[in-house]
Design an enzyme around this catalytic site. Structure first.
Site, PDB file in Angstrom:
ATOM      1  N   GLU A 222      24.969  73.360 -22.162  1.00  0.00           N
ATOM      2  CA  GLU A 222      23.651  73.314 -22.632  1.00  0.00           C
ATOM      3  C   GLU A 222      23.080  74.448 -23.350  1.00  0.00           C
ATOM      4  O   GLU A 222      21.915  74.728 -23.325  1.00  0.00           O
ATOM      5  CB  GLU A 222      22.532  72.956 -21.459  1.00  0.00           C
ATOM      6  CG  GLU A 222      23.124  71.784 -20.820  1.00  0.00           C
ATOM      7  CD  GLU A 222      22.211  71.019 -19.789  1.00  0.00           C
ATOM      8  OE1 GLU A 222      21.044  70.652 -20.046  1.00  0.00           O
ATOM      9  OE2 GLU A 222      22.607  70.797 -18.455  1.00  0.00           O
ATOM     10  N   ALA A 265      20.543  78.727 -16.659  1.00  0.00           N
ATOM     11  CA  ALA A 265      19.448  78.730 -17.727  1.00  0.00           C
ATOM     12  C   ALA A 265      19.120  79.750 -18.292  1.00  0.00           C
ATOM     13  O   ALA A 265      18.687  80.843 -17.501  1.00  0.00           O
ATOM     14  CB  ALA A 265      18.691  77.767 -17.234  1.00  0.00           C
TER      15      ALA A 265
HETATM   16  C1  LIG Z   1      21.468  83.259  -8.616  1.00  0.00           C
HETATM   17  C2  LIG Z   1      21.446  82.031  -7.865  1.00  0.00           C
HETATM   18  C3  LIG Z   1      22.813  81.229  -8.061  1.00  0.00           C
HETATM   19  C4  LIG Z   1      21.432  82.138  -6.587  1.00  0.00           C
HETATM   20  O1  LIG Z   1      21.152  80.916  -5.968  1.00  0.00           O
HETATM   21  P1  LIG Z   1      21.907  80.747  -4.359  1.00  0.00           P
HETATM   22  O2  LIG Z   1      23.045  81.232  -4.328  1.00  0.00           O
HETATM   23  O3  LIG Z   1      21.374  79.535  -4.084  1.00  0.00           O
HETATM   24  O4  LIG Z   1      20.691  81.768  -3.618  1.00  0.00           O
HETATM   25  P2  LIG Z   1      19.551  81.707  -2.766  1.00  0.00           P
HETATM   26  O5  LIG Z   1      18.351  81.356  -3.765  1.00  0.00           O
HETATM   27  O6  LIG Z   1      19.665  80.700  -1.665  1.00  0.00           O
HETATM   28  O7  LIG Z   1      19.322  83.004  -2.306  1.00  0.00           O
HETATM   29  C5  LIG Z   1      20.082  83.769  -1.390  1.00  0.00           C
HETATM   30  C6  LIG Z   1      19.432  85.043  -1.002  1.00  0.00           C
HETATM   31  O8  LIG Z   1      19.163  85.935  -1.821  1.00  0.00           O
HETATM   32  C7  LIG Z   1      17.814  86.154  -2.283  1.00  0.00           C
HETATM   33  N1  LIG Z   1      17.919  86.348  -3.798  1.00  0.00           N
HETATM   34  C8  LIG Z   1      18.396  84.945  -4.627  1.00  0.00           C
HETATM   35  N2  LIG Z   1      17.957  85.759  -5.865  1.00  0.00           N
HETATM   36  C9  LIG Z   1      17.385  86.914  -5.857  1.00  0.00           C
HETATM   37  C10 LIG Z   1      17.303  87.811  -6.663  1.00  0.00           C
HETATM   38  N3  LIG Z   1      17.097  87.471  -8.060  1.00  0.00           N
HETATM   39  N4  LIG Z   1      16.601  89.069  -6.280  1.00  0.00           N
HETATM   40  C11 LIG Z   1      16.501  89.401  -4.931  1.00  0.00           C
HETATM   41  N5  LIG Z   1      16.914  88.321  -4.109  1.00  0.00           N
HETATM   42  C12 LIG Z   1      17.248  87.280  -4.580  1.00  0.00           C
HETATM   43  C13 LIG Z   1      17.307  84.761  -1.791  1.00  0.00           C
HETATM   44  O9  LIG Z   1      15.805  85.298  -1.654  1.00  0.00           O
HETATM   45  C14 LIG Z   1      17.825  84.689  -0.430  1.00  0.00           C
HETATM   46  O10 LIG Z   1      17.296  85.500   0.270  1.00  0.00           O
HETATM   47  P3  LIG Z   1      17.489  85.256   2.037  1.00  0.00           P
HETATM   48  O11 LIG Z   1      18.998  85.306   2.455  1.00  0.00           O
HETATM   49  O12 LIG Z   1      17.064  86.410   2.432  1.00  0.00           O
HETATM   50  O13 LIG Z   1      17.010  84.001   2.286  1.00  0.00           O
HETATM   51  C15 LIG Z   1      20.400  80.870  -8.684  1.00  0.00           C
HETATM   52  O14 LIG Z   1      19.228  81.819  -8.441  1.00  0.00           O
HETATM   53  C16 LIG Z   1      20.596  80.739 -10.081  1.00  0.00           C
HETATM   54  O15 LIG Z   1      20.114  81.350 -10.968  1.00  0.00           O
HETATM   55  N6  LIG Z   1      21.441  79.504 -10.312  1.00  0.00           N
HETATM   56  C17 LIG Z   1      21.525  79.029 -11.669  1.00  0.00           C
HETATM   57  C18 LIG Z   1      21.150  77.816 -11.495  1.00  0.00           C
HETATM   58  C19 LIG Z   1      21.098  77.188 -13.269  1.00  0.00           C
HETATM   59  O16 LIG Z   1      20.373  77.837 -14.081  1.00  0.00           O
HETATM   60  N7  LIG Z   1      21.671  75.992 -13.692  1.00  0.00           N
HETATM   61  C20 LIG Z   1      21.747  75.424 -14.885  1.00  0.00           C
HETATM   62  C21 LIG Z   1      20.501  74.515 -15.072  1.00  0.00           C
HETATM   63  S1  LIG Z   1      20.291  74.001 -16.872  1.00  0.00           S
END
Ligand SMILES: CC(C)(COP(=O)(O)OP(=O)(O)OC[C@H]1O[C@@H](n2cnc3c(N)ncnc32)[C@H](O)[C@@H]1OP(=O)(O)O)[C@@H](O)C(=O)NCCC(=O)NCCS
Length: 345
Positions: A222, A265
């Site tokens: 995408e 994304a």
């Molecule tokens: C980076 C990413 C993978 C992290 O997701 P995750 O592994 O599920 O992590 P979580 O959101 O559960 O966060 C885990 C911990 O890190 C922290 N955290 C996550 N992102 C953070 C950031 N940018 N800065 C600071 N802390 C962050 C959370 O608050 C959480 O803290 P906790 O342990 O105290 O609760 C996700 O945010 C992401 O960007 N995914 C991409 C999705 C996407 O774009 N898909 C395609 C769609 S078209």
């Protein structure tokens, strides 16, 4: 000469008014054909060896049909026979060796070898190809040299027709030349000829794949796959994300994405990724970006330039939402996250 060659194709070409080739459609290009087939080309046409582009007439095609049948190459024999009815010039392009192309017919053969998945991106020499191709208007009345378009538009209007111009580009849509099996493409204009889409690839409407680039397995695309970038099996490119063609910052190393990665994304990469890496949504990693490498307790172990992490596996990149620092963690969640996403491909 030794009767082994790199590739050949029988195709239908379009010329501009000066007689230069704008494009050639090869129905079934052939990579490393057997010696018998090459003998049939030599015996039936004016082909005398080397890299050569010939226009065939009906008697050439008759002989080619007979000799290819004798050689046991039924597919190409039937094609030769069928092309006798073509009202457009029939071309035989033979590439004895894989060297830099010298005319558009050779470029088109090489681009189609990639899109037919006979050759992977970077596995055929395309040096200088850009300068060989003519800017072409791809229209509802076929390809037209852009310098001849205004005249053709006027003629069409005088006859009560409107020529629909789809694009002005050196490259056409891949799907107008080849539709490989096991793929989906939301918008044909987003995939250029010379793209390599593996079985299991979906290119959604915002996705884009350039020439000499593409996927090697299951992928949900995408975002944009720039020229030269290759994406490994099981990697997904989130909506609107971007891959730079080369290591950013003036680098000339072509970047690659390994297997089972997720580029979020609106994220972007100016470095290569190994396997099982994740880039957080919205984070653009340029090669010179300073990255804080965190340990399991989120403590900074070191700060490095992103290019030093290029190509490494099991990394998660994110921008700390409190400090703005780009952080890199070992990506334990990557595998699980990818499995979940692929369940919905
Ligand atoms: C980076 C990413 C993978 C992290 O997701 P995750 O592994 O599920 O992590 P979580 O959101 O559960 O966060 C885990 C911990 O890190 C922290 N955290 C996550 N992102 C953070 C950031 N940018 N800065 C600071 N802390 C962050 C959370 O608050 C959480 O803290 P906790 O342990 O105290 O609760 C996700 O945010 C992401 O960007 N995914 C991409 C999705 C996407 O774009 N898909 C395609 C769609 S078209």
């Amino acid at each position: 000469m030794s009767n082994t060659i790199f590739a050949f194709g029988l195709g239908i070409g379009t010329q501009n008014k000066e007689g230069n080739w704008l494009e050639v459609f090869y129905a079934t290009p052939s990579l490393n054909p057997e010696k018998n087939t090459v003998d049939a080309l030599l015996e039936s046409t004016n082909y005398e060896g080397g890299n050569s582009t010939l226009v065939l007439d009906e008697s050439d095609l008759n002989r080619l049909h007979m000799n290819l049948l004798k050689a046991g190459n039924i597919e190409q024999a039937e094609l030769a026979s069928r092309l006798k009815a073509s009202t457009k010039p029939v071309i035989l392009c033979v590439l004895a060796t894989d060297e830099a192309p010298t005319n558009p017919a050779e470029v088109y053969l090489k681009l189609q070898l990639i899109s037919h998945r006979f050759v992977k991106p970077h596995n055929t020499v395309l040096d200088g190809m850009f300068g060989l191709l003519i800017n072409t208007a791809w229209t509802s009345e076929g390809p037209i040299d852009v310098r001849e378009l205004a005249d053709r538009q006027l003629s069409a209007r005088m006859e009560g027709r409107t020529i629909e111009v789809f694009s002005v580009d050196k490259f056409p849509k891949m799907l107008n030349f080849v539709v490989p099996t096991g793929i989906r493409v939301g918008d044909a204009a987003r995939v250029r000829l010379g793209a390599h889409l593996a079985e299991g690839t979906t290119v959604m409407h915002e996705g884009f794949v350039n020439f000499n680039a593409g996927t090697l397995g299951n992928s949900m695309v995408e975002g944009r796959i720039s020229a030269g970038v290759v994406v490994g099996n099981g990697s997904d490119l989130g909506g609107g994300c971007s891959t730079m063609g080369t290591l950013s910052g003036g680098g000339n190393i072509v970047i690659a994405v390994g297997e089972k990665c997720l580029i979020g994304a609106n994220a972007g990469i100016g470095i290569g990724l190994g396997d099982r890496c994740i880039v957080e949504s919205g984070l653009y990693i340029t090669a010179g970006s300073k990255v804080a490498v965190l340990d399991e307790n989120n403590q900074v172990v070191s700060t490095v330039k992103a290019r030093e992490l290029s190509g490494q596996s099991d990394l998660l990149f994110r921008r700390n939402s409190e400090t703005g620092t780009i952080e890199c963690k070992t990506n334990k969640a990557a595998i699980a996250l990818n499995e979940m996403l692929h369940a919905h491909n």
